[in-house]
Design an enzyme around this catalytic site. Structure first.
Site, PDB file in Angstrom:
ATOM      1  N   ASP A  87      45.365  21.417  50.318  1.00  0.00           N
ATOM      2  CA  ASP A  87      45.990  22.556  50.976  1.00  0.00           C
ATOM      3  C   ASP A  87      46.516  22.086  52.333  1.00  0.00           C
ATOM      4  O   ASP A  87      46.095  21.051  52.856  1.00  0.00           O
ATOM      5  CB  ASP A  87      44.956  23.675  51.141  1.00  0.00           C
ATOM      6  CG  ASP A  87      45.580  24.952  51.675  1.00  0.00           C
ATOM      7  OD1 ASP A  87      46.706  25.276  51.255  1.00  0.00           O
ATOM      8  OD2 ASP A  87      44.955  25.620  52.514  1.00  0.00           O
TER       9      ASP A  87
ATOM     10  N   ASP B 276      47.546  24.480  55.451  1.00  0.00           N
ATOM     11  CA  ASP B 276      46.985  25.220  56.589  1.00  0.00           C
ATOM     12  C   ASP B 276      45.466  25.295  56.485  1.00  0.00           C
ATOM     13  O   ASP B 276      44.920  25.696  55.456  1.00  0.00           O
ATOM     14  CB  ASP B 276      47.570  26.634  56.631  1.00  0.00           C
ATOM     15  CG  ASP B 276      49.046  26.630  56.973  1.00  0.00           C
ATOM     16  OD1 ASP B 276      49.400  26.133  58.048  1.00  0.00           O
ATOM     17  OD2 ASP B 276      49.853  27.102  56.151  1.00  0.00           O
TER      18      ASP B 276
END
Length: 260
Positions: free
Chosen positions: A13, A15
């Site tokens: 991922d 953020d």
């Protein structure tokens, strides 16, 4: 229990794992550099459908993170891949930004509000009542309802913002039709991403900061999962879920040496 295969491919991922509020998380640059030096297949994932992969490449580059365009996978790209497989050359009424409209144009979709095959809802900073009303009427008239991701809120400097999942709930309430979500935690996003880099789930790992999206999606796709504590899920919250990550680490810096 059978011993897991060595990790040959990485999905992470963006953020909360690599960056936080526009600043790289310590160790992120070393992790990306190690991936590129070893030649390991990898993808940086985001449920955000606002930006194109090229936009995100430029954004990350300004922060000192060298991630090639082809190593970025968004919920918009996953949605486009899904629609291209389901109904090639179709039509769609789209609520969203350039990341989504570009992805659909690239697969040959025609964007229209006249009897579309699909209503496709993505993220935007300017949800309009007029656009939502049109979406409701098109879905009631027979258009199939697709949503890029189920995230109910998104971050901003001022605090949480209503996001795609919240708007989808409004449209569902008005139509009685539930959308199909293409992004995390749907393992479809993981599988289409793995296919894009020629990887297999048995020898791949997913790194995330959210139990309810990143870790769940990785788990359901059959990957090894790593939860980092630099984002939304804290260590104390893990036991609230009926599933667990393969490992919990403080940050992405703790995973650099696993890339070999």
């Amino acid at each position: 229990m059978a011993e897991r295969k060595p990790i040959e491919s990485w999905l992470t991922d963006m953020d909360g794992v690599l960056i936080h509020e526009g600043v790289p998380i310590p160790g992120a640059d070393a992790f990306i550099k190690k991936l590129r030096e070893t030649g390991k297949p990898f993808l940086v994932l985001t449920n955000n459908s606002i930006y194109t992969a090229r936009d995100l490449h430029a954004r990350l580059n300004r922060m000192g993170l060298e991630v090639p365009v082809e190593n970025i996978w968004t919920s918009a790209l996953a949605t486009a891949r899904f629609l291209d497989d389901q109904r090639p050359g179709g039509t769609a009424y789209v609520i969203g930004e350039a990341g989504l409209t570009t992805a659909l144009h690239d697969i040959g979709y025609v964007l229209t509000d006249h009897d579309p095959d699909y209503v496709v809802l993505g993220e935007t900073r300017t949800y309009s009542f007029e656009a939502m009303t049109k979406a409701v009427r098109l879905i009631n008239a027979g258009a199939r309802f697709i949503c890029t991701n189920p995230d109910e809120t998104g971050p901003s400097l001022e605090g949480p913002l209503p996001a795609t999942g919240s708007v989808a709930a409004l449209i569902t309430k008005a139509t009685g039709k539930e959308p199909y979500f293409a992004g995390k935690p749907n393992p479809l996003m993981m599988r289409t991403g793995l296919n894009a880099i020629g990887a297999h789930s048995e020898s791949s790992a997913m790194i995330g900061d959210r139990m309810d999206t990143d870790i769940l999606a990785g788990l359901e796709a059959g990957m090894r999962t790593f939860l980092v504590l630099t984002g939304l899920t804290g260590h104390a919250e893990v036991d609230r879920y009926p599933f667990r990550p393969s490992e919990i680490v403080d940050s992405i810096a703790d995973l650099v040496d696993l890339v070999q």
